[in-house]
Enzyme design. Structure first.
Site, PDB file in Angstrom:
ATOM      1  N   ASP A 182       0.840  -1.312   0.477  1.00 48.27           N
ATOM      2  CA  ASP A 182       0.025   0.215  -0.210  1.00 48.27           C
ATOM      3  C   ASP A 182       0.979   1.276  -0.142  1.00 48.27           C
ATOM      4  OD1 ASP A 182      -2.368  -0.857  -0.401  1.00 48.27           O
ATOM      5  OD2 ASP A 182      -2.596  -1.168   2.426  1.00 48.27           O
ATOM      6  N   VAL A 183       2.034   1.514   0.465  1.00 49.37           N
ATOM      7  CA  VAL A 183       2.234   2.486   1.025  1.00 49.37           C
ATOM      8  C   VAL A 183       3.407   2.694  -0.159  1.00 49.37           C
ATOM      9  CG1 VAL A 183       4.602   3.469   2.483  1.00 49.37           C
ATOM     10  CG2 VAL A 183       2.741   2.801   3.416  1.00 49.37           C
TER      11      VAL A 183
END
Length: 430
Positions: free
Chosen positions: A186-187
């Site tokens: 996600d990051v």
């Protein structure tokens, strides 16, 4: 308004319409916001972004008691303004189209085709604003057999092979596939999306037109396999879980000390020779089994136990003091508490405090929506942006917003008068 002698953010000329939630999209839009862009986050009335409720832990009030506001939300929503809109309602859709007309960038992470039902897909908004850069973030991308599937970080860490190379080997205590301690895909997707958006902005300078950006968590998950993927696709050799050891470097792992453990990250033969001299074992650097990194990798099972016998003779602090001035990478294995207490972390100002805006009955947020401020939390702490621009430094303009905190403000900027705003509020559209 920019204060006198205060540099503007590098992206202060850009407006971002943020239709994303959870982590990947909000991480991207927070990066843009930190760089100065005006980011307006559109959330569902009453409920808001899912992460507002993902707790514990919850934000503490002034007496240290938990509120109903999860700390998760604060990790990726700094420097944004929040507006609540029911996009399932035609009037809500009209408002979002009006905002898109005035925006440079739109970021969304709905399922493939999800926004087409509302006339808010790329094709529909491009017809209204050809300069719009429209970034879609999904689990598997806009094409392919999995395109319509929902994707989550944990699933992607498993499917991409990341978990197969993370953790201890099956035969060791605690062996088995492991996920990373944070939602790493996600990051990274947020970071890649930011880079793609900035590239699209640069291209728009030449063409005058925006474009669609298709970001997929799976694509990113495969890309960040980096050297592990390069090794496999070029040789067919399947990498294995090795705990904290490195497949191509030795010694490059954790070692026991007299009071715990430390990390050695020796990346070349010179560093290894300096370690050997400092550790009182200069003969290792001359041993044919260990003279080069390749030989050390081949003889890992012999070298590592010998080193562990030596590393247990000093404390972690003693090893760090011994090796620090010899250019041998060595460090502690910190907890978060010790990491944030580290003098280098403190010197870099990596924890930043923001005062929570007070919202009362005359303010922008509906009274029915509880805010951290209303329940007593006076400040929010976030990890500072690592982007250090000398001419346009990151500035803290907005604390992570209360749900709908800026609804009235943003609607006024769209040209709506007080009566129209009140009607929309009464109808539950905003």
């Amino acid at each position: 308004m920019t204060l006198p002698n205060t540099p503007q953010g590098a992206l202060s000329h850009l407006k971002v319409l943020d239709l994303s939630r959870v982590l990947a999209g909000p991480w991207c839009t927070q990066m843009l916001a930190d760089l100065g862009a005006d980011v307006v986050k559109v959330e569902r009335p009453v409920a808001g972004d899912d992460t507002r409720h993902w707790g514990p832990p919850f934000m503490p009030d002034t007496e240290g008691q938990p509120t109903a506001d999860a700390t998760y939300f604060t990790a990726c929503n700094r420097n944004k303004r929040s507006i609540t809109i029911d996009m399932a309602h035609p009037d809500g859709q009209t408002l979002i189209r009006q905002m898109a007309l005035q925006s440079d960038i739109l970021v969304e992470n709905f399922k493939v085709g999800g926004l087409a039902h509302y006339g808010l897909d790329y094709a529909s908004l491009k017809a209204l604003n050809p300069r719009l850069i429209y970034c879609s973030i999904t689990g598997f991308g806009q094409t392919g057999p999995y395109a319509e599937r929902a994707g989550y970080d944990l699933m992607i860490q498993a499917m991409s092979g990341m978990m197969s190379i993370t953790g201890r080997a099956d035969g060791e205590p605690g062996g088995g596939p492991q996920r990373a301690g944070v939602a790493i895909t996600d990051v990274f997707t947020g970071i890649y999306a930011t880079s793609a958006i900035l590239a699209a902005i640069e291209m728009r300078h030449r063409t005058g037109e925006g474009q669609h950006i298709d970001m997929a968590l799976l694509d990113v998950g495969m890309a960040i396999l980096a050297n592990q993927a390069a090794g496999f696709i070029n040789t067919g050799a399947e990498p294995q879980r090795m705990g904290n050891a490195h497949p191509s470097l030795v010694p490059y792992q954790d070692f026991p000390t007299a009071d715990g453990a430390m990390l050695l990250a020796i990346g070349n033969d010179g560093q290894f020779a300096r370690f050997c001299a400092a550790a009182g074992r200069p003969e290792w650097a001359q041993d044919a089994r260990f003279t080069t990194n390749t030989r050390r990798v081949e003889n890992r099972s012999t070298l590592i136990p010998l080193m562990m016998e030596v590393t247990r003779t000093r404390t972690t602090a003693e090893w760090i003091a011994l090796l620090e001035d010899k250019a041998v990478p060595c460090g502690p294995i910190n907890t978060l508490a010790s990491a944030f207490a580290d003098p280098q972390v403190q010197a870099r100002g990596l924890v930043q405090k923001q005062v929570v805006a007070q919202v009362n009955s005359a303010g922008n947020a509906p009274e029915s929506i509880a805010t951290s401020a209303a329940k007593g939390a006076a400040e929010i702490r976030t990890v500072a942006s690592p982007m250090r621009l000398s001419a346009a430094p990151v500035q803290l303009r907005y604390a992570p917003p209360a749900l709908g905190e800026h609804t009235t403000e943003v609607l006024r900027e769209l040209g709506l008068d007080a009566a129209r705003i009140q009607t929309l509020q009464q109808q539950g559209i905003v």
